[in-house]
Each structure stands twice: as structure tokens, then as C-alpha cells.
Design an enzyme around this catalytic site. Structure first.
Site, PDB file in Angstrom:
ATOM      1  N   PRO A 140      40.316  50.006  31.113  1.00 25.90           N
ATOM      2  CA  PRO A 140      41.257  51.030  31.590  1.00 25.90           C
ATOM      3  C   PRO A 140      40.859  51.571  32.966  1.00 25.90           C
ATOM      4  O   PRO A 140      41.714  51.925  33.769  1.00 25.90           O
ATOM      5  CB  PRO A 140      41.153  52.121  30.518  1.00 25.90           C
ATOM      6  CG  PRO A 140      40.719  51.404  29.287  1.00 25.90           C
ATOM      7  CD  PRO A 140      39.832  50.289  29.758  1.00 25.90           C
ATOM      8  N   GLU A 180      41.765  29.645  35.777  1.00 28.65           N
ATOM      9  CA  GLU A 180      42.849  30.565  35.435  1.00 28.65           C
ATOM     10  C   GLU A 180      43.822  30.687  36.608  1.00 28.65           C
ATOM     11  O   GLU A 180      45.038  30.725  36.430  1.00 28.65           O
ATOM     12  CB  GLU A 180      42.283  31.941  35.059  1.00 28.65           C
ATOM     13  CG  GLU A 180      43.377  32.904  34.604  1.00 28.65           C
ATOM     14  CD  GLU A 180      42.844  34.255  34.146  1.00 28.65           C
ATOM     15  OE1 GLU A 180      41.634  34.480  34.196  1.00 28.65           O
ATOM     16  OE2 GLU A 180      43.693  35.088  33.737  1.00 28.65           O
ATOM     17  N   ARG A 181      43.277  30.716  37.805  1.00 25.46           N
ATOM     18  CA  ARG A 181      44.131  30.842  38.996  1.00 25.46           C
ATOM     19  C   ARG A 181      44.963  29.590  39.210  1.00 25.46           C
ATOM     20  O   ARG A 181      46.115  29.673  39.635  1.00 25.46           O
ATOM     21  CB  ARG A 181      43.270  31.182  40.206  1.00 25.46           C
ATOM     22  CG  ARG A 181      42.865  32.644  40.160  1.00 25.46           C
ATOM     23  CD  ARG A 181      41.727  33.026  41.076  1.00 25.46           C
ATOM     24  NE  ARG A 181      41.298  34.385  40.684  1.00 25.46           N
ATOM     25  CZ  ARG A 181      40.128  34.925  40.980  1.00 25.46           C
ATOM     26  NH1 ARG A 181      39.235  34.237  41.682  1.00 25.46           N
ATOM     27  NH2 ARG A 181      39.850  36.140  40.587  1.00 25.46           N
ATOM     28  N   GLY A 199      44.786  37.571  36.557  1.00 30.97           N
ATOM     29  CA  GLY A 199      43.833  36.564  37.046  1.00 30.97           C
ATOM     30  C   GLY A 199      43.373  36.828  38.466  1.00 30.97           C
ATOM     31  O   GLY A 199      42.900  35.924  39.154  1.00 30.97           O
TER      32      GLY A 199
END
Lengths: 381, 249
Positions: free
Chosen positions: A131, A244-245, A365
Site C-alpha cells: 500500500p 513480465e515486461r 510490471g
């Protein structure tokens, strides 16, 4: 035969299987699942049986096609044909959760966890963002304190894809001092004492994906669940980001590609002022620009993938691909909705969903801004 | 029991075909090709027979250009054990295909040969029947159900007005109809394994078959464009038109 293609015969066969999988198991239901903000868990098992989830993982753990990036791309492109980035993100959450375990985890850990996830029996998620911050990984606050043969983890994570129903979470925690040198990865399991999952978060797009907040209150995690050496998690996280990218670049140009195809069809079917709207130069040129950008985004992503396939470490290029493709996705989906007019604002059209789904791609990402900082660093600025 | 399955490379059924401007045939440039859907059903049936323990080996054969190996690989990924490619760039008409398959049957001696009832490119619906005649084997065409029992195969056939069940002595020829089964897709690990399965290559000359076409295609044309309909004022006019203009009632 097609010497200029990045894809071989095996890739095309795999593509066919994924296409049939999507057509048979997903497309008939996807509109409902998007509205219900979930899809049946059975889809993981079906995808596991078809071998779709195992793509890119070692054979010893139940996978196949390890190190074959274009096999993965062929499958990802076809899964995106489900028209639901959310479903693809949730179904594919193992692709960001498992690689650190497979690469750095102990033999016992990976042999226990990976086969169950690859077969679709269990779901794995990656939990980095908190958060208080996402992009600034080195400042994460969730703390793991070693006590005997286990860690006590306290803190929280948010925006976690597959968050509500994962069985395994690859969690970034602070085991050492401040900064990136104090970060480790821990495998935390569903049902661990002191671990709870918040309710499903309501999102702009990616409706079919379950995204949640995770809470750890002195959560007990056995030390053998440590992934890689203690305080060496930052490198694992950063390495993981690369793939991930690339995945997000693929999702982005596919989102744009589908929006383009929808718009092309609509512009030829829809008449205004006595002719199809595609016959107006303004629309025609718009479609041409969309097509041009989609092709460039895709071809450049292929180029980056080729570099990765060759064992290079194209940090700059993959960041550029992500930024370019996600920008194209936003632009092309916006123009597609515009071409659809009022109809494009209706939830029954695919372009409406694509428009909403595009936005997350330039945030998740690694945001566009973080990508630019990475590129700037590579340019020695 | 050995099962031989024939598969054909045709234009993917999702592709909207275009006739060449000179009307000599269909334009195949940059068109996605795939296994003929009826052949997929044939492969599926063979794989199911193997899963039931009835078939012990599935051999898949395809006749066509080099690229037809893709369809053989697909069949191997679906569960066939080995492939035979009869490589030729010639136009292969039904009779030539049947003769080539007869040569393969002579060599392989399968107990059962399963073929698609027709291929969606030329829709001839002849090869299975011709093969049966050439080989002197009984035939069960348009199968909607196949069950092997000892040295017989029972084939339920879809015919006009109903179903007909025939019992054939093995070896026999079966051609598949659309409702025989729903073909599976190949799992990715099986696609990988298929790369290692044997695929033997031969030619019409090796098999001693003359494939010279016996038929000449005069012209290929696209179907006529559908004309717009008309609106009728009331039921009476509709009935009148059906009776006197269309003459269907």
C-alpha cells in the site's frame, strides 16, 4: 519456408492448440465471466492438461519448451484472443510467481510447488507491491524476522493478481536492513497462521481477474520456504521483471491488434451519409495509423524477444518495447472506441473492454515512468 | 491391430477462399492451410480406438507437397505413432490418391483404414470408396459410429432418411462423417513429443503409381452473389408467389 518468421512449425502447432482451447473453453463464456468478475477454477486445470501453463518451465517440473521464448509468445498471443486481459493475467500469474522459485528455490521447494501449479491444480501469485509503494521496490516495508526455524512476517501487499484464490504466494519481504540489500523472497502458503486475504478489489479493467490485498500479522513461514539466499531477493525480483515486461508488451500489442480488427470490421459494415465509414478519408487514415503502430509494436517486441532468446540482457530494449506497445494499446483502443461511436461505449462491444483493459498495461510490471528511468540509466544520463 | 489413417492438407476451413482471376483454381498464396476437418475426425477415431486398447499402432499417411508434413506432425501430436509422407507437387485426383493409398495399404497391411468421407477443397467424396474397390476390402462410408469386435467392425452410417448399420470383415475401409466424434486438440507436451516420432518419406514413383490427372478442370468460378430479397404485403401475396413464381408449394 517462412525464413523471415520468428516462429517455427512447433510454435504454429502450439498456437493452434491455444487457439482451440480459447475457442472451446473461454470465448463462449467470457462476457459472463467479465461481468461476474471471475472465471471457474477449472480453467486452470484445463489449461494445465493442455500443457498451456507449463510453457517455458523445465520438463522435470512438468513443463516443456524451456528457454523457447517464441513458443511462449505464440501461446500468449492466442490466449489474448480470449479478449480478456484479466483472464490472461490471472491464468498466467504463475509466469511471474514461479520463475523465482524454479530459478532460485531449493530442490525440495520447487519439486513440491511447481508441478502442482503447472498442472493447474494449484494457483500461484507474486506479491511485491505494498500500500505504501509499488515502483520503489527497495523501500518495501513488509518485514520477516527469523525466529528459530521459521520467519515471522508482518505487513501487507496490494494489487495482487490471483490474490483471492492463490495457494502459493511468492512474497517480497525485508529480512535485512534498509534498501535493496535487505530484500528476500519467501513462499507463503494459503492458510498459514497470521495470513489473511482482503476482499476482491474493484477495478477499472481486467474484471475477470481477482486482485486482492494480503495481510500478514506475525505470519509463521518455515525457513525452508525462503527462495534463494537471504537478502538476495532484489536481483531475483528485477530478473523476473524482464519477462513480465515482455509479457506486458505482448498483451499490449494484442489488445491493440484486436481493437484494430474490430474497428476495421465495423468501419466497413457501418454506413453513414450513404457510404461505409471506412470510405471517409479521415477514418481510413486513422485505421492506417492504427495498423502501422500495431505492427511496429509487435515487430519491435519480437526483436526484443529475439535478443532475450539469444541470451542478451536487453533491459533498455524491453523497457522501450513495453512503453511503446502500451502507448499504442491506449491509443489504438481509444481510436477504436471512437470509430464505433456510441456503440463503442456499450459493454456488449469488445472494444469497450479493450479500452478499459489497456490502461493497466502502462502501470503494472513497472510504470511508464519507471521504464523511462531504466532507459535513461542505460543511456548513462 | 494396426490402423492406417489418411490425412489431407487443405485450406483452413476458417479461410474465405478467393478464385484466381484467370479462373483456373483457388488462390493459395499466403493462405492458412490445415488438416481437412473430416481427416481430423478420422485421426480422433483412431486415437480413441488406441485408448480403448483396440488399436495397437496408428500410422498416418498424407499425400502432397513437402509442407503436408505439418499435417502429419499434427496427427502425430494428436496420438498417431508414425507417419508416411508421399511427397508430390502434382495435382492428385481421387483415383491417384486411392492408388497411392492402395500401395501403402499393401505395404503396411493395416486391419482398418480410416479416411475422411471427403476433403473440403474439392468435395469429391471418392477416395475411400475407390480405395476399397482397389484393395478389395469392404467399406463403411459416412460413419457416425464405429465399433470393432474381434475380426469385424460395425459401422453406423448416416444415410438419407436415417441410419444404416453394416458389419464388415476386417481388414476394412471406414470413412468418417461429421458427427462421429469431436476431435481433441493436441496438448503442448504431445506436440513436443511428436517431433521425435518417425516420419518416413516416399514418392509416387517409389510406390509405382502413375498419378497423371485423368480429369481436366475447365473453369473455377465463385458462387453467384445472392440477390436481395423482396418484401410482400401480406400472407396472401406470399402464398401466391410461393405457388406461382417459386412453384415450391
Amino acid at each position: 519456408m517462412k525464413s523471415t518468421s520468428y516462429f517455427n512449425e512447433t510454435h504454429e502447432l502450439a498456437r493452434d492448440t491455444c487457439r482451440q482451447f480459447v475457442k472451446k473453453h473461454i470465448l463462449p463464456h467470457i462476457a459472463d465471466w467479465e461481468e461476474q468478475e471471475s472465471f471457474p477454477r477449472e480453467i486452470y486445470q484445463l489449461a494445465g492438461e493442455a500443457g498451456i501453463l507449463g510453457t517455458g518451465f523445465p520438463e522435470a517440473l512438468g513443463g516443456h519448451g524451456e528457454n523457447d521464448i517464441f513458443l511462449k509468445i505464440a501461446c500468449s498471443e492466442e490466449l489474448m484472443r480470449s479478449t480478456s486481459g484479466g483472464l490472461v493475467a490471472s491464468l498466467g500469474s504463475l509466469d511471474i510467481a514461479l520463475p523465482p522459485i524454479v530459478q532460485w528455490g531449493s530442490k525440495a521447494l520447487k519439486e513440491r510447488v511447481a508441478p502442482e501449479v503447472i498442472s493447474g491444480q494449484k494457483i500461484a501469485a507474486l506479491a511485491i507491491t505494498e500500500p505504501s509503494g509499488g515502483s520503489d521496490v527497495a523501500s518495501l516495508k513488509t518485514r520477516a524476522v527469523k525466529k528459530g526455524d521459521h520467519y515471522l512476517v508482518s505487513g501487507s501487499k496490494t494489487f495482487i493478481t490471483s490474490g483471492t484464490r492463490a495457494d502459493y504466494y511468492t512474497v517480497a519481504v525485508r529480512t535485512g536492513g534498509e534498501g535493496h540489500k535487505g530484500v528476500s523472497l519467501l513462499l507463503i502458503e494459503k492458510g498459514s497462521a497470521g495470513f489473511s486475504v482482503g476482499k476482491k478489489l474493484k477495478k477499472m479493467g481486467w474484471w475477470a481477474s481477482d486482485t486482492a490485498e494480503l495481510f500478514f500479522d506475525n505470519c509463521e513461514v518455515p525457513c525452508c520456504n525462503l527462495i534463494g539466499p537471504e537478502n538476495a531477493g532484489f536481483l531475483a525480483i528485477m530478473t523476473n521483471f524482464m519477462k513480465e515486461r515482455l509479457s506486458l508488451s505482448i498483451m499490449a500489442y494484442m489488445t491493440a491488434q484486436m481493437a484494430l480488427e474490430e474497428a476495421l470490421q465495423y468501419a466497413q459494415d457501418r454506413s453513414a451519409f450513404g457510404r461505409p465509414v471506412s470510405k471517409f478519408q479521415v477514418t481510413r487514415h486513422k485505421l492506417v495509423d492504427m495498423a502501422t503502430e500495431v505492427e511496429i509494436a509487435r515487430e519491435y517486441t519480437y526483436r526484443v524477444a529475439q535478443l532475450m532468446q539469444a541470451g542478451k540482457n536487453p533491459i533498455k530494449e524491453v523497457s522501450m518495447a513495453k512503453n511503446f506497445a502500451t502507448n499504442v494499446a491506449e491509443k489504438v483502443t481509444r481510436e477504436a472506441v471512437q470509430i464505433f461511436g456510441g456503440m463503442g461505449y456499450m459493454r456488449e462491444t469488445t472494444v469497450e473492454r479493450l479500452y478499459r483493459d489497456a490502461k493497466i498495461l502502462s502501470i503494472g510490471g513497472g510504470t511508464t515512468e519507471i521504464m523511462k528511468e531504466l532507459i535513461a540509466k542505460q543511456m548513462r544520463l | 491391430m494396426k490402423v492406417l489413417v489418411a490425412v489431407k492438407r487443405v485450406i483452413d476451413y476458417n479461410v474465405k477462399v478467393r478464385v484466381k482471376p484467370d479462373n483456373t483454381g483457388v488462390d493459395l498464396t499466403n493462405v492458412k492451410m490445415a488438416m481437412n476437418p473430416f481427416c481430423e475426425i478420422a485421426v480422433e477415431e483412431a486415437v480413441r480406438l488406441k485408448e480403448k486398447g483396440v488399436a495397437t499402432e496408428i500410422v498416418v499417411v498424407s499425400i502432397g507437397p513437402k509442407a503436408a508434413q505439418e499435417q502429419i506432425r499434427t496427427a502425430l501430436a494428436l496420438g498417431a505413432d508414425r507417419g508416411i509422407h508421399v511427397e508430390t507437387d502434382e495435382e492428385i485426383q481421387s483415383l491417384a490418391a486411392a492408388k497411392l493409398l492402395k500401395a501403402v495399404v499393401d505395404k503396411e497391411q493395416p486391419s482398418l483404414v480410416i479416411l475422411g468421407k471427403q476433403s473440403i477443397d474439392n468435395d469429391n467424396n471418392q477416395t475411400g470408396q475407390m480405395l476399397a474397390a482397389l484393395a478389395g476390402y469392404p467399406q463403411g462410408t459416412f460413419a457416425s459410429e464405429v465399433s470393432v469386435d474381434g475380426d469385424k467392425v460395425k459401422v453406423t452410417r448416416e444415410i438419407d432418411g436415417g441410419l444404416m448399420t453394416v458389419s464388415l470383415n476386417l481388414p476394412a475401409i471406414v470413412t468418417t462423417d461429421l458427427r462421429l466424434n469431436e476431435p481433441r486438440y493436441a496438448s503442448l507436451p504431445n506436440i513436443m513429443k511428436a517431433k521425435k516420432k518417425p516420419l518416413e518419406s516416399t514418392t509416387p514413383a517409389d510406390l509405382g503409381v502413375d498419378v497423371t490427372p485423368r480429369l481436366t478442370t475447365l473453369k473455377v468460378e465463385a458462387p453467384a452473389q445472392r440477390q436481395a430479397g423482396i418484401k410482400v404485403a401480406d400472407v396472401a401475396e406470399l402464398v401466391d408467389k410461393l405457388k406461382n413464381e417459386a412453384k415450391v408449394i
